[in-house]
Design a protein around this motif. Structure first.
Motif, PDB file in Angstrom:
ATOM      1  N   THR A 206       0.826  -1.201   0.000  1.00  0.00           N
ATOM      2  CA  THR A 206       0.000   0.000   0.000  1.00  0.00           C
ATOM      3  C   THR A 206       0.871   1.266   0.000  1.00  0.00           C
ATOM      4  O   THR A 206       1.938   1.284   0.614  1.00  0.00           O
ATOM      5  CB  THR A 206      -1.002   0.003   1.176  1.00  0.00           C
ATOM      6  N   ASN A 207       0.437   2.257  -0.735  1.00  0.00           N
ATOM      7  CA  ASN A 207       1.131   3.554  -0.837  1.00  0.00           C
ATOM      8  C   ASN A 207       2.437   3.517  -1.659  1.00  0.00           C
ATOM      9  O   ASN A 207       3.205   4.464  -1.630  1.00  0.00           O
ATOM     10  CB  ASN A 207       1.425   4.116   0.572  1.00  0.00           C
ATOM     11  N   GLY A 209       2.602   3.436  -4.892  1.00  0.00           N
ATOM     12  CA  GLY A 209       2.439   4.247  -6.096  1.00  0.00           C
ATOM     13  C   GLY A 209       1.823   3.494  -7.268  1.00  0.00           C
ATOM     14  O   GLY A 209       2.080   3.829  -8.424  1.00  0.00           O
ATOM     15  N   LYS A 210       1.003   2.507  -6.990  1.00  0.00           N
ATOM     16  CA  LYS A 210       0.363   1.728  -8.060  1.00  0.00           C
ATOM     17  C   LYS A 210      -0.575   2.611  -8.891  1.00  0.00           C
ATOM     18  O   LYS A 210      -0.509   2.618 -10.117  1.00  0.00           O
ATOM     19  CB  LYS A 210      -0.437   0.545  -7.480  1.00  0.00           C
ATOM     20  N   SER A 211      -1.446   3.335  -8.172  1.00  0.00           N
ATOM     21  CA  SER A 211      -2.414   4.180  -8.890  1.00  0.00           C
ATOM     22  C   SER A 211      -1.686   5.280  -9.658  1.00  0.00           C
ATOM     23  O   SER A 211      -2.053   5.595 -10.792  1.00  0.00           O
ATOM     24  CB  SER A 211      -3.415   4.785  -7.912  1.00  0.00           C
ATOM     25  N   SER A 212      -0.630   5.842  -9.045  1.00  0.00           N
ATOM     26  CA  SER A 212       0.142   6.891  -9.734  1.00  0.00           C
ATOM     27  C   SER A 212       0.803   6.322 -10.982  1.00  0.00           C
ATOM     28  O   SER A 212       0.877   6.996 -12.013  1.00  0.00           O
ATOM     29  CB  SER A 212       1.224   7.446  -8.815  1.00  0.00           C
ATOM     30  N   LYS A 231      -3.423   8.943  -3.732  1.00  0.00           N
ATOM     31  CA  LYS A 231      -3.467   9.747  -2.516  1.00  0.00           C
ATOM     32  C   LYS A 231      -2.458   9.219  -1.510  1.00  0.00           C
ATOM     33  O   LYS A 231      -2.211   8.014  -1.446  1.00  0.00           O
ATOM     34  CB  LYS A 231      -4.875   9.638  -1.915  1.00  0.00           C
ATOM     35  N   ASP A 232      -1.878  10.149  -0.716  1.00  0.00           N
ATOM     36  CA  ASP A 232      -0.922   9.728   0.290  1.00  0.00           C
ATOM     37  C   ASP A 232      -1.659   9.209   1.515  1.00  0.00           C
ATOM     38  O   ASP A 232      -1.755   9.872   2.530  1.00  0.00           O
ATOM     39  CB  ASP A 232      -0.010  10.906   0.670  1.00  0.00           C
ATOM     40  N   PHE A 235      -4.209   2.337   1.924  1.00  0.00           N
ATOM     41  CA  PHE A 235      -5.409   1.769   1.298  1.00  0.00           C
ATOM     42  C   PHE A 235      -6.288   2.829   0.619  1.00  0.00           C
ATOM     43  O   PHE A 235      -7.480   2.900   0.877  1.00  0.00           O
ATOM     44  CB  PHE A 235      -6.249   0.992   2.319  1.00  0.00           C
ATOM     45  N   ALA A 236      -5.671   3.665  -0.202  1.00  0.00           N
ATOM     46  CA  ALA A 236      -6.461   4.644  -0.963  1.00  0.00           C
ATOM     47  C   ALA A 236      -7.335   3.905  -1.972  1.00  0.00           C
ATOM     48  O   ALA A 236      -8.467   4.284  -2.229  1.00  0.00           O
ATOM     49  CB  ALA A 236      -5.540   5.624  -1.672  1.00  0.00           C
ATOM     50  N   THR A 237      -6.792   2.842  -2.554  1.00  0.00           N
ATOM     51  CA  THR A 237      -7.536   2.083  -3.556  1.00  0.00           C
ATOM     52  C   THR A 237      -8.135   0.835  -2.923  1.00  0.00           C
ATOM     53  O   THR A 237      -7.410   0.032  -2.343  1.00  0.00           O
ATOM     54  CB  THR A 237      -6.587   1.619  -4.686  1.00  0.00           C
ATOM     55  N   ASN A 323       9.624   2.435  -7.825  1.00  0.00           N
ATOM     56  CA  ASN A 323       9.040   3.769  -7.999  1.00  0.00           C
ATOM     57  C   ASN A 323       9.607   4.764  -6.982  1.00  0.00           C
ATOM     58  O   ASN A 323      10.263   4.381  -6.027  1.00  0.00           O
ATOM     59  CB  ASN A 323       7.514   3.631  -7.845  1.00  0.00           C
ATOM     60  N   LYS A 324       9.289   6.020  -7.187  1.00  0.00           N
ATOM     61  CA  LYS A 324       9.702   7.148  -6.325  1.00  0.00           C
ATOM     62  C   LYS A 324      11.208   7.360  -6.376  1.00  0.00           C
ATOM     63  O   LYS A 324      11.828   7.747  -5.383  1.00  0.00           O
ATOM     64  CB  LYS A 324       9.228   6.948  -4.868  1.00  0.00           C
ATOM     65  N   ASP A 326      12.679   9.664  -7.645  1.00  0.00           N
ATOM     66  CA  ASP A 326      12.969  11.089  -7.423  1.00  0.00           C
ATOM     67  C   ASP A 326      13.299  11.392  -5.961  1.00  0.00           C
ATOM     68  O   ASP A 326      13.989  12.354  -5.646  1.00  0.00           O
ATOM     69  CB  ASP A 326      11.778  11.942  -7.887  1.00  0.00           C
ATOM     70  N   ALA A 346       6.818   7.805 -11.032  1.00  0.00           N
ATOM     71  CA  ALA A 346       5.484   8.051 -11.613  1.00  0.00           C
ATOM     72  C   ALA A 346       5.191   9.545 -11.528  1.00  0.00           C
ATOM     73  O   ALA A 346       4.550  10.122 -12.403  1.00  0.00           O
ATOM     74  CB  ALA A 346       4.436   7.254 -10.850  1.00  0.00           C
ATOM     75  N   LYS A 347       5.704  10.161 -10.481  1.00  0.00           N
ATOM     76  CA  LYS A 347       5.421  11.574 -10.245  1.00  0.00           C
ATOM     77  C   LYS A 347       6.093  12.454 -11.302  1.00  0.00           C
ATOM     78  O   LYS A 347       5.481  13.373 -11.838  1.00  0.00           O
ATOM     79  CB  LYS A 347       5.930  11.949  -8.853  1.00  0.00           C
TER      80      LYS A 347
HETATM   81  N1  LIG Z   1       7.802  11.531  -4.730  1.00  0.00           N
HETATM   82  C1  LIG Z   1       7.009  10.637  -5.319  1.00  0.00           C
HETATM   83  N2  LIG Z   1       5.812  10.371  -4.809  1.00  0.00           N
HETATM   84  C2  LIG Z   1       5.030   9.457  -5.448  1.00  0.00           C
HETATM   85  C3  LIG Z   1       5.452   8.803  -6.632  1.00  0.00           C
HETATM   86  N3  LIG Z   1       4.468   7.943  -7.011  1.00  0.00           N
HETATM   87  C4  LIG Z   1       3.467   8.085  -6.108  1.00  0.00           C
HETATM   88  N4  LIG Z   1       3.807   8.991  -5.162  1.00  0.00           N
HETATM   89  C5  LIG Z   1       3.004   9.428  -4.020  1.00  0.00           C
HETATM   90  O1  LIG Z   1       2.796   8.325  -3.149  1.00  0.00           O
HETATM   91  C6  LIG Z   1       1.488   8.379  -2.567  1.00  0.00           C
HETATM   92  C7  LIG Z   1       0.745   7.090  -2.852  1.00  0.00           C
HETATM   93  O2  LIG Z   1       0.509   6.970  -4.224  1.00  0.00           O
HETATM   94  P1  LIG Z   1      -0.654   6.027  -4.812  1.00  0.00           P
HETATM   95  O3  LIG Z   1      -0.437   5.986  -6.283  1.00  0.00           O
HETATM   96  O4  LIG Z   1      -1.971   6.438  -4.292  1.00  0.00           O
HETATM   97  O5  LIG Z   1      -0.216   4.650  -4.145  1.00  0.00           O
HETATM   98  P2  LIG Z   1      -0.968   3.234  -4.222  1.00  0.00           P
HETATM   99  O6  LIG Z   1       0.108   2.193  -4.330  1.00  0.00           O
HETATM  100  O7  LIG Z   1      -1.993   3.246  -5.284  1.00  0.00           O
HETATM  101  O8  LIG Z   1      -1.596   3.192  -2.773  1.00  0.00           O
HETATM  102  P3  LIG Z   1      -2.910   2.381  -2.230  1.00  0.00           P
HETATM  103  O9  LIG Z   1      -3.979   2.465  -3.247  1.00  0.00           O
HETATM  104  O10 LIG Z   1      -3.234   3.113  -0.980  1.00  0.00           O
HETATM  105  O11 LIG Z   1      -2.443   0.998  -1.971  1.00  0.00           O
HETATM  106  C8  LIG Z   1       0.807   9.613  -3.184  1.00  0.00           C
HETATM  107  O12 LIG Z   1       0.943  10.684  -2.298  1.00  0.00           O
HETATM  108  C9  LIG Z   1       1.610   9.864  -4.452  1.00  0.00           C
HETATM  109  O13 LIG Z   1       1.595  11.222  -4.840  1.00  0.00           O
HETATM  110  C10 LIG Z   1       6.753   9.132  -7.161  1.00  0.00           C
HETATM  111  O14 LIG Z   1       7.226   8.629  -8.182  1.00  0.00           O
HETATM  112  N5  LIG Z   1       7.477  10.044  -6.453  1.00  0.00           N
END
Ligand SMILES: Nc1nc2c(ncn2[C@@H]2O[C@H](COP(=O)(O)OP(=O)(O)OP(=O)(O)O)[C@@H](O)[C@H]2O)c(=O)[nH]1
Ligand SMILES: [Mg+2]
Length: 420
Positions: A206-207, A209-212, A231-232, A235-237, A323-324, A326, A346-347
């Motif tokens: 979780t968190n 960056g799958k959705s991103s 969303k940060d 379990f956003a998704t 991911n991340k 950056d 992804a960002k």
């Molecule tokens: N700095 C940075 N932040 C990122 C990146 N990708 C995602 N984030 C941040 O990480 C947080 C979680 O991103 P999501 O894409 O919602 O993550 P997820 O894996 O879908 O999370 P859940 O659905 O909660 O399991 C958000 O605040 C995004 O903006 C990245 O490449 N760099």
């Protein structure tokens, strides 16, 4: 905010790191449930105490902590069996939650669609069923209204039996409704299979960056660009969403975003979400998204892979997307055991086109580079070829169309006579 403390037992003999990560994570999970953690009472033991989870001495420490900090609830880092809950509630005289309850509570708050709501409710009721002793005021626990497991104790056995039966009946009814919704999903899947559509699933902690990542890939797609929520928060998704991706070179696949995984993900939740997660099993490729900035990323990979194993996902190629990047100080070196793999952001849109290229290379591995000369009297065949090809271009001469590109097995046998 409710004021709470965490109680945890470290049974990982040589892994303090993993334990402390779990406690930190539980703090965040509690915050998502409006519980502020003021202190932690932790203990190293080979195993949990069968009656009181921690040792007797620690119980006194917890009591002191409750009194001095004006604590309203105690959150345990593991799923507690019903007998431990009632023993601990008697000894501590306070509302008790366990890790599973907290995770279920977050899922409950986040569930938006009927399908997600049904899945979470089934998981919650299954969790509650053996813990009904003492739960007298309806099945949903009312937070702040004396909502602990043992509050209201005192009614007779017959009432308990009735509650159990009502709960079981409700689970059966909800499951029936869920099956109807799931059937619809199945029909959609059959349709996709017929259309020879490739499916790619994004999975990960979780968190991470799958959705991103889905949104980042979507930006490079020629198809409709309806973004999913990122969303940060943990379990956003909760519901899987699928988007159709058409790449620059006309490769086409469906990309599915899924619910994130976490340490000690409750068994009942995995069970209840199986129908949604079932889609992962039918993927042609899994993209395992990892937050490489997280110091515990390797444990998170392990947890995710364990859940995939529990779901019966096997023999599907996995591509690791770190991911991340950056956020990472300096250059991130991917450990050798993760292969194929790529670092992305992804960002910042870093390496997303390379990621897409890797995806299509894996998906269309069996596609063969071909040159065909299709006469003008058979141009309908050309349409069919285009549906089964990627990376192609078409020129025309006096006799017909010249097709250059990669074609799949299905069309290969039909075009042999036109090969140049
Ligand atoms: N700095 C940075 N932040 C990122 C990146 N990708 C995602 N984030 C941040 O990480 C947080 C979680 O991103 P999501 O894409 O919602 O993550 P997820 O894996 O879908 O999370 P859940 O659905 O909660 O399991 C958000 O605040 C995004 O903006 C990245 O490449 N760099
Ligand atoms: Mg998400």
């Amino acid at each position: 905010m409710e004021k709470g403390i965490i109680v945890g037992v470290n049974t990982y003999q040589n892994n303090d790191n993993k334990f402390h990560e779990e406690i930190e994570e539980l703090k965040n999970l509690c915050l998502a449930c409006n519980i502020e953690i003021l202190d932690c009472v932790l203990q190293n033991r080979d195993s949990f105490d069968s009656k009181t989870y921690v040792g007797k001495g620690k119980i006194e420490e917890i009591k002191l902590c409750i009194n001095s900090l004006d604590i309203e609830c105690v959150v345990f880092n593991d799923e507690l069996p019903p007998s431990q809950i009632s023993t601990l509630e008697k000894m501590l005289e306070i509302t008790i939650y366990d890790r599973t309850f907290i995770i279920l509570e977050i899922f409950k708050r986040r569930a938006q669609t009927r399908e997600a709501q049904l899945q979470v409710e089934i998981a919650s009721l299954n969790y509650l069923l053996p813990r009904l002793v003492g739960l007298r005021e309806g099945l949903s626990r009312q937070r702040g209204a004396g909502g602990g497991f043992a509050h209201g104790r005192g009614s007779g056995e017959t009432r308990l039996e009735l509650d159990r039966r009502l709960t079981s009946d409700k689970i059966v009814a909800l499951k029936k409704e869920l099956v109807e919704l799931t059937n619809l999903r199945k029909q959609q899947r059959v349709l996709r299979a017929k259309n020879n559509m490739k499916i790619v699933s994004l999975v990960g902690y979780t968190n991470s960056g799958k959705s991103s990542t889905l949104n980042a890939i979507l930006k490079h797609s020629k198809g409709i660009k309806k973004e999913v929520m990122e969303k940060d928060m943990l379990f956003a998704t909760l519901e899987t969403s699928t988007r159709s991706i058409i790449t620059e070179n006309d490769a086409h696949f469906l990309l599915t975003d899924t619910v994130g995984f976490v340490n000690k993900l409750p068994h009942h939740l995995i069970e209840a979400f199986k129908s949604t997660l079932e889609e992962i099993k039918e993927s042609d490729l899994i993209i395992h998204v990892v937050d490489c900035h997280n110091p515990h990323y390797e444990e998170q990979i392990q947890t995710t892979n364990n859940v995939l194993k529990d779901l019966g996902v096997e023999n599907i190629p996995i591509l690791y997307a770190f991911n991340k990047s950056d956020l990472y100080d300096g250059y991130f070196y991917i450990p050798q055991e993760y292969d194929p793999a790529i670092t992305i952001s992804a960002k910042n849109d870093t390496n997303i086109t390379r990621l897409i290229k890797m995806i299509t290379n894996i998906l269309y591995d069996s596609y063969e580079e071909t040159i065909l000369h299709i006469p003008y009297n058979n141009l309908s065949l050309l349409e069919e070829i285009k549906h089964n090809a990627i990376d192609y271009n078409i020129d025309y001469d006096n006799e017909g169309a010249i097709f250059k590109g990669k074609i799949n097995e299905k069309i290969k046998s039909k075009v042999n006579q036109y090969k140049k």
